[in-house]
Write an enzyme that holds these catalytic residues in place. Structure first.
Site, PDB file in Angstrom:
ATOM      1  N   HIS A   7      -9.916  -3.360   9.690  1.00 19.30           N
ATOM      2  CA  HIS A   7      -9.826  -3.129   8.251  1.00 19.30           C
ATOM      3  C   HIS A   7     -10.371  -4.312   7.449  1.00 19.30           C
ATOM      4  O   HIS A   7     -10.723  -4.151   6.281  1.00 19.30           O
ATOM      5  CB  HIS A   7      -8.370  -2.930   7.831  1.00 19.30           C
ATOM      6  CG  HIS A   7      -7.905  -1.498   7.819  1.00 19.30           C
ATOM      7  ND1 HIS A   7      -8.645  -0.474   7.272  1.00 19.30           N
ATOM      8  CD2 HIS A   7      -6.755  -0.919   8.260  1.00 19.30           C
ATOM      9  CE1 HIS A   7      -7.967   0.661   7.383  1.00 19.30           C
ATOM     10  NE2 HIS A   7      -6.818   0.425   7.985  1.00 19.30           N
TER      11      HIS A   7
ATOM     12  N   GLY B 146       3.238   1.814  10.914  1.00 15.44           N
ATOM     13  CA  GLY B 146       2.836   1.025  12.082  1.00 15.44           C
ATOM     14  C   GLY B 146       2.530  -0.413  11.711  1.00 15.44           C
ATOM     15  O   GLY B 146       3.127  -1.342  12.238  1.00 15.44           O
ATOM     16  N   ALA B 147       1.582  -0.583  10.805  1.00 15.95           N
ATOM     17  CA  ALA B 147       1.169  -1.936  10.461  1.00 15.95           C
ATOM     18  C   ALA B 147       0.356  -1.895   9.179  1.00 15.95           C
ATOM     19  O   ALA B 147       0.006  -0.815   8.694  1.00 15.95           O
ATOM     20  CB  ALA B 147       0.340  -2.536  11.579  1.00 15.95           C
ATOM     21  N   MET B 148       0.058  -3.083   8.644  1.00 19.20           N
ATOM     22  CA  MET B 148      -0.608  -3.150   7.347  1.00 19.20           C
ATOM     23  C   MET B 148      -1.607  -4.302   7.314  1.00 19.20           C
ATOM     24  O   MET B 148      -1.292  -5.431   7.671  1.00 19.20           O
ATOM     25  CB  MET B 148       0.467  -3.303   6.266  1.00 19.20           C
ATOM     26  CG  MET B 148      -0.081  -3.393   4.871  1.00 19.20           C
ATOM     27  SD  MET B 148      -0.967  -1.885   4.416  1.00 19.20           S
ATOM     28  CE  MET B 148      -2.227  -2.555   3.365  1.00 19.20           C
ATOM     29  N   GLU B 149      -2.810  -3.975   6.831  1.00 28.23           N
ATOM     30  CA  GLU B 149      -3.964  -4.879   6.953  1.00 28.23           C
ATOM     31  C   GLU B 149      -4.116  -5.906   5.832  1.00 28.23           C
ATOM     32  O   GLU B 149      -5.236  -6.351   5.559  1.00 28.23           O
ATOM     33  CB  GLU B 149      -5.235  -4.022   7.019  1.00 28.23           C
ATOM     34  CG  GLU B 149      -5.615  -3.296   5.698  1.00 28.23           C
ATOM     35  CD  GLU B 149      -5.119  -1.868   5.576  1.00 28.23           C
ATOM     36  OE1 GLU B 149      -4.156  -1.502   6.284  1.00 28.23           O
ATOM     37  OE2 GLU B 149      -5.690  -1.115   4.771  1.00 28.23           O
TER      38      GLU B 149
ATOM     39  N   GLU C 190       0.846  -1.192   0.000  1.00 29.17           N
ATOM     40  CA  GLU C 190       0.000   0.000   0.000  1.00 29.17           C
ATOM     41  C   GLU C 190       0.882   1.241   0.000  1.00 29.17           C
ATOM     42  O   GLU C 190       1.802   1.320   0.805  1.00 29.17           O
ATOM     43  CB  GLU C 190      -0.908   0.039   1.229  1.00 29.17           C
ATOM     44  CG  GLU C 190      -1.831   1.246   1.175  1.00 29.17           C
ATOM     45  CD  GLU C 190      -2.774   1.354   2.378  1.00 29.17           C
ATOM     46  OE1 GLU C 190      -2.689   0.531   3.303  1.00 29.17           O
ATOM     47  OE2 GLU C 190      -3.569   2.290   2.371  1.00 29.17           O
TER      48      GLU C 190
ATOM     49  N   GLU D 170      -9.442   4.782   6.247  1.00 28.48           N
ATOM     50  CA  GLU D 170      -8.603   5.104   7.399  1.00 28.48           C
ATOM     51  C   GLU D 170      -9.343   5.903   8.478  1.00 28.48           C
ATOM     52  O   GLU D 170      -9.274   5.570   9.655  1.00 28.48           O
ATOM     53  CB  GLU D 170      -7.325   5.829   6.958  1.00 28.48           C
ATOM     54  CG  GLU D 170      -6.402   4.966   6.087  1.00 28.48           C
ATOM     55  CD  GLU D 170      -5.998   3.644   6.727  1.00 28.48           C
ATOM     56  OE1 GLU D 170      -6.182   3.465   7.955  1.00 28.48           O
ATOM     57  OE2 GLU D 170      -5.517   2.754   5.990  1.00 28.48           O
TER      58      GLU D 170
ATOM     59  N   HIS E  86      -7.103  -1.951  15.003  1.00 31.65           N
ATOM     60  CA  HIS E  86      -7.222  -1.172  13.765  1.00 31.65           C
ATOM     61  C   HIS E  86      -7.048  -2.067  12.529  1.00 31.65           C
ATOM     62  O   HIS E  86      -7.902  -2.081  11.633  1.00 31.65           O
ATOM     63  CB  HIS E  86      -6.168  -0.061  13.782  1.00 31.65           C
ATOM     64  CG  HIS E  86      -6.149   0.804  12.567  1.00 31.65           C
ATOM     65  ND1 HIS E  86      -6.790   2.010  12.506  1.00 31.65           N
ATOM     66  CD2 HIS E  86      -5.572   0.628  11.352  1.00 31.65           C
ATOM     67  CE1 HIS E  86      -6.607   2.542  11.311  1.00 31.65           C
ATOM     68  NE2 HIS E  86      -5.863   1.728  10.585  1.00 31.65           N
ATOM     69  N   GLU E  87      -5.958  -2.815  12.496  1.00 30.31           N
ATOM     70  CA  GLU E  87      -5.705  -3.639  11.306  1.00 30.31           C
ATOM     71  C   GLU E  87      -6.757  -4.731  11.177  1.00 30.31           C
ATOM     72  O   GLU E  87      -7.211  -5.044  10.074  1.00 30.31           O
ATOM     73  CB  GLU E  87      -4.297  -4.250  11.342  1.00 30.31           C
ATOM     74  CG  GLU E  87      -3.163  -3.249  11.548  1.00 30.31           C
ATOM     75  CD  GLU E  87      -3.192  -2.057  10.605  1.00 30.31           C
ATOM     76  OE1 GLU E  87      -3.723  -2.186   9.493  1.00 30.31           O
ATOM     77  OE2 GLU E  87      -2.708  -0.978  11.012  1.00 30.31           O
TER      78      GLU E  87
HETATM   79  N1  ARG Z   1      -3.089   0.931   5.777  1.00 32.77           N
HETATM   80  C1  ARG Z   1      -2.116   0.967   6.831  1.00 32.77           C
HETATM   81  C2  ARG Z   1      -2.886   1.301   8.084  1.00 32.77           C
HETATM   82  O1  ARG Z   1      -3.469   2.225   8.303  1.00 32.77           O
HETATM   83  C3  ARG Z   1      -1.058   1.980   6.685  1.00 32.77           C
HETATM   84  C4  ARG Z   1      -0.346   1.997   5.414  1.00 32.77           C
HETATM   85  C5  ARG Z   1       0.554   3.160   5.381  1.00 32.77           C
HETATM   86  N2  ARG Z   1       1.133   3.246   4.116  1.00 32.77           N
HETATM   87  C6  ARG Z   1       2.001   4.162   3.772  1.00 32.77           C
HETATM   88  N3  ARG Z   1       2.486   4.110   2.610  1.00 32.77           N
HETATM   89  N4  ARG Z   1       2.379   5.097   4.567  1.00 32.77           N
HETATM   90  O2  ARG Z   1      -3.146   0.633   8.915  1.00 32.77           O
HETATM   91 ZN    ZN Z   2      -5.453   1.845   8.631  1.00 34.51          ZN
END
Ligand code: ARG
Ligand code: ZN
Length: 860
Positions: free
Chosen positions: A306, A266-269, A126, A325, A302-303
């Site tokens: 999502h 932080g993290a990715m879903e 992402e 978001e 949060h993740e």
């Molecule tokens: N979707 C992820 C989250 O909110 C964050 C991804 C951030 N991506 C970035 N390129 N900064 O949980």
């Molecule tokens: Zn998010």
């Protein structure tokens, strides 16, 4: 290699639907950290309009081959550029396309696409990382069903993961093992993930409300397997909460999390396979603070959330990022409110909003929560899109009421399941549940800047009423809707009336009857609990604010009234140095707070004196040295006045049990707050308390706070405390992050510390957590970054130039900290401009950095 130098501006009005889709893909990875071969087999379909060339995104790829319907395509039939591959004459409406390319994961320091972290290979896609893995239609409105084959040497890659379910697993042949993953849910490229490496698997399970067993796995690098239990608990709480609150059940039989050391965010879903920055998964009481524990819970939530808001219903385009978001932040805030203390959680969120989002919205990086344009989407993962976005969803939830809001969300998720949509679809679902339109709500998505509302009071003799006119004078072209929860009190602090009012548009009038027996005018607390994300300008007197700070039954508004009282003192003292002695009201409030029977965490927040940043942001006054010296004066006075009380508080909460219970968290926080004041006693020394607290700590919240405070007061014991802490923790990278940060985050003159620490063997410019700990902490400390001669700017600009070639996202993030430079005093704006122009002239500037630097320079 850094990202390409081609910069196109993407404008919202230029959005057009996909000409081609790839509804099905089979990916094959032949893993090797030096050279990984990736092949994609796409089923390609036109959107039904006339057949035009097919463009596949692809960046930093080494092209190998292209076939259409099994036939090798002649080079004259396609074009390859820095941005992708164009098939000039597709053979028909539906066909099979196979493309093959090579990538170098261990050369990929941008941490986007497929890269190496420690001993593992992992992905971050992402928003537009997938195009760095393989040629693809890399946009969120192109959804596909993924089957993923991974082949790798089992001695390097005993674990190989992707989204969905494991379908096949073959024993090694010729030193290669092969696994096949299949995800039944169509998804855009940005939700694809792959992880391979020598990972330790930890396991748990969750039984859904319909009785299905979901296997939960957390993968960590060796040595961290004891640090996952809190993350598992949080995950199960989140799964249960989403069922209880919204009726949302998890939709696969497996849910995996991987803890990654080198991670940009932080993290990715990713569907069924969340990737996390290790610092937001791994925790035990010895090595993690209470704040870390709470962040882990919130981010795991949060993740996980999502999975519905973002994955099942996804985005049509990146302009609508806030749709997933803002909504998901709102959901994680609500979750944390339910799991902890709602007032305290709200206070934290408002403090964060005011300290980070308000300044962003009033500075050179300001943008609406739906940005009108972007050059590099990575630059728009902002506090505005996330936190202001969440405030707008909160507005909707307050207008509808939480029960109707739940109905609206269910409507949204059912109606648009499997689609990529825009905020308009979300609002329309909410309006359906509400039964009528929500006036002006859409303008919140298109207007930037913090709305400033003015309150004008007058008295209506005839009706014996006080009249309050609330006027938004920031931007009347895009009128907004506001929720105004307010309450009125008499001069004894007794509640007269309370109400929730919806202000439609620029102007509203609120009338409050004067109580018969009282001459005096009511004292009104507007926008209680920050019921709308606005700045309020009112004519309240100090005495009125004092009454609210003491008597407001709403804990959040009481807290912020006290803060306002302190800000008022500061602003008077800045105008006239002699006024600083006049801390009477502040001291009175503190005095009376000792008699209250408040929750310990709440009390500790109430007692915490605002930070230097909070003062300067609230007052829009940027002589940090002057503010800091007044701030310290007040803290010393409070310390001297209430020495006994703080000693008592300290002793009362001294013995804690290292457990994550509400009571123990409260005790630790309150003890630390008391310690902070005691350490600032102008005459007596309490340093021995901090030293023994650090030495005997049972929990990281105790240990690190003692260290930070000794550093902040410039104790002569500080060097010893720093090395004691280091000796204790030198094997734990995550704890060392806080150790690095603590040494530059407060106080002045840290340039030599920064230069010493960046040479430390444990520092690593390629690891974002280390860069954040050292450079970001330095640059967020106004006393060192905005130091008068501009040396802080020079140092950070130099580091940004280095980072540009390593990790453009991190470089751009660090550059954003120059956003406040135009407001600084003396030569600072001029020096900032000079330094930023130096960055702008880099021969190989990334588009991330170029976009940010360009915007900030314009403000200087
Ligand atoms: N979707 C992820 C989250 O909110 C964050 C991804 C951030 N991506 C970035 N390129 N900064 O949980
Ligand atoms: Zn998010």
């Amino acid at each position: 290699m850094t990202s390409s130098s081609v910069s196109t501006v993407h404008k919202i009005e230029d959005y057009s639907p996909c000409l081609w889709f790839t509804p099905k893909v089979h990916l094959r990875f032949d893993l090797d950290p030096h050279l990984t071969v990736v092949r994609a087999d796409y089923e390609v379909k036109s959107n039904g309009t006339k057949i035009s060339p097919l463009f596949l995104n692809g960046e930093n790829l080494e092209f190998l081959s292209l076939r259409v319907n099994g036939r090798v395509v002649d080079p004259s039939e396609y074009k390859i550029t820095d941005l992708g591959l164009e098939l000039l004459e597709p053979p028909g409406e539906v066909f099979q396309l196979t493309v093959e390319n090579r990538i170098c994961p261990n050369q990929n320091t941008s941490l986007e696409g497929l890269y190496q972290s420690g001993s593992m290979l992992c992905t971050q896609n992402e928003p537009e990382g997938f195009r760095k893995i393989v040629y693809s239609i890399d946009r969120p409105d192109n959804m596909m069903q993924f089957t993923v084959t991974i082949a790798g040497d089992p001695s390097y890659f005993p674990v190989m993961l992707s989204n969905g379910n494991l379908k096949e697993e073959h024993p090694p042949v010729n030193g290669k093992r092969v696994v096949v993953w299949e995800d039944p849910y169509p998804k855009p490229t940005y939700l694809f993930a792959l992880v391979a490496g020598e990972l330790i698997e930890t396991k748990d399970e969750f039984v859904t409300k319909s009785g299905r067993i979901v296997t939960l796995k957390i993968f960590v690098e060796k040595g961290n397997e004891e640090k996952v239990s809190f993350a598992f608990e949080s995950l199960k709480q989140a799964m249960k909460w989403d069922e209880d609150t919204f009726g949302l059940e998890y939709d696969l039989d497996l849910f995996m999390i991987v803890a990654v050391e080198d991670f940009n965010m932080g993290a990715m879903e990713n569907k069924g396979l969340n990737l996390f920055n290790a610092k937001l998964v791994l925790a035990d009481k010895k090595s993690a603070t209470d704040e870390t524990f709470e962040s882990i819970m919130a981010v795991i939530g949060h993740e996980y959330f999502h999975n519905w808001t973002g994955n099942r219903v996804t985005l049509r385009n990146w302009f609508n990022l806030t749709l997933k978001e803002g909504l998901t932040v709102f959901r994680d805030q609500w979750f944390t409110e339910d799991m902890t203390d709602p007032a305290v959680k709200r206070i934290k969120d408002i403090l964060f909003l005011k300290e980070h989002q308000f300044p962003e919205d009033q500075g050179p990086m300001a943008h609406p929560i739906i940005p009108k344009s972007y050059t590099e989407m990575n630059n728009f993962y902002t506090v505005t899109v996330y936190e202001k976005g969440a405030e707008v969803i909160r507005l909707v939830s307050q207008i509808l009421g939480r029960e109707v809001f739940k109905k609206g969300l269910q409507d949204y998720l059912t109606r648009f399941d499997g689609q990529g949509v825009t905020f308009e679809e979300f609002i329309s679902s909410m309006e359906r549940a509400y039964g009528k339109p929500i006036p002006y709500i859409r303008n919140w998505y298109h207007r930037s800047g913090t709305p400033i509302l003015n309150v004008k009071e007058s008295f209506d003799q005839k009706n014996q009423e006080w009249v309050y006119q609330l006027k938004d004078y920031t931007d009347t072209n895009l009128p907004l809707v506001f929720v105004n929860s307010y309450a009125a009190f008499d001069s004894n602090g007794k509640l007269i009336t309370e109400n929730k009012r919806i202000q439609e548009g620029t102007l509203d009038e609120i009338r409050i009857k004067t109580p018969k027996d009282s001459e005096s005018k009511p004292i009104v607390s507007f926008f209680r609990g920050m019921s709308s994300p606005v700045l309020l300008k009112s004519e309240m007197t100090k005495e009125e604010i004092r009454i609210l700070a003491e008597h407001e039954p709403d804990g959040v508004s009481r807290f912020f009234s006290f803060q306002n009282l302190i800000f008022l003192w500061m602003s008077e003292s800045l105008k006239d140095e002699n006024k600083k002695e006049n801390l009477t009201e502040v001291l009175e409030i503190i005095q009376s707070s000792f008699k209250k029977d408040w929750d310990k965490t709440y009390f500790s927040f109430y007692l915490t004196f605002p930070s230097l940043m909070q003062f300067c942001e609230n007052l829009q006054f940027f002589d940090y040295k002057q503010v800091e010296s007044l701030r310290k004066f007040a803290i010393q006075t409070i310390s001297e006045t209430f020495t006994k009380e703080f000693q008592f508080l300290y002793e009362e909460n001294r013995k804690t049990i290292p457990k994550q219970s509400k009571d123990e968290i409260g005790k630790r926080r309150l003890k630390n707050t008391a310690l902070y004041y005691l350490l600032h006693h102008p005459k007596k020394s309490f340093e021995s308390l901090a030293i023994s607290q650090q030495r005997d700590a049972k929990h990281m919240s105790e240990e690190i706070f003692a260290l930070r405070s000794l550093i902040e007061i410039g104790s002569k014991e500080k060097d010893q405390a720093i090395s004691l802490f280091y000796d204790h923790w030198k094997q734990d990278a995550l704890v060392l992050d806080v150790w690095f940060a603590a040494q530059v985050a407060t106080g002045e003159n840290h340039i030599s510390d920064l230069e010493r620490l960046e040479k430390h063997t444990k520092f690593n410019l390629k690891n974002p957590n280390k860069v954040r700990s050292l450079y970001f902490s330095f640059a967020r400390n106004p006393l060192s970054f905005h130091e008068q001669e501009g040396k802080g700017y020079v140092v950070i600009a130099e580091r940004i130039k280095q980072l540009n070639g390593i990790n453009p996202q991190i470089a751009a993030g660090l550059t954003k900290l120059f956003s406040q430079s135009s407001k600084q005093i003396g030569n600072l704006p001029r020096i900032a401009k000079r330094e930023l122009e130096g960055i702008q002239n880099l021969p190989q500037i990334s588009k991330d950095l170029g976009e940010v630097v360009g915007k900030i320079i314009k403000s200087l």
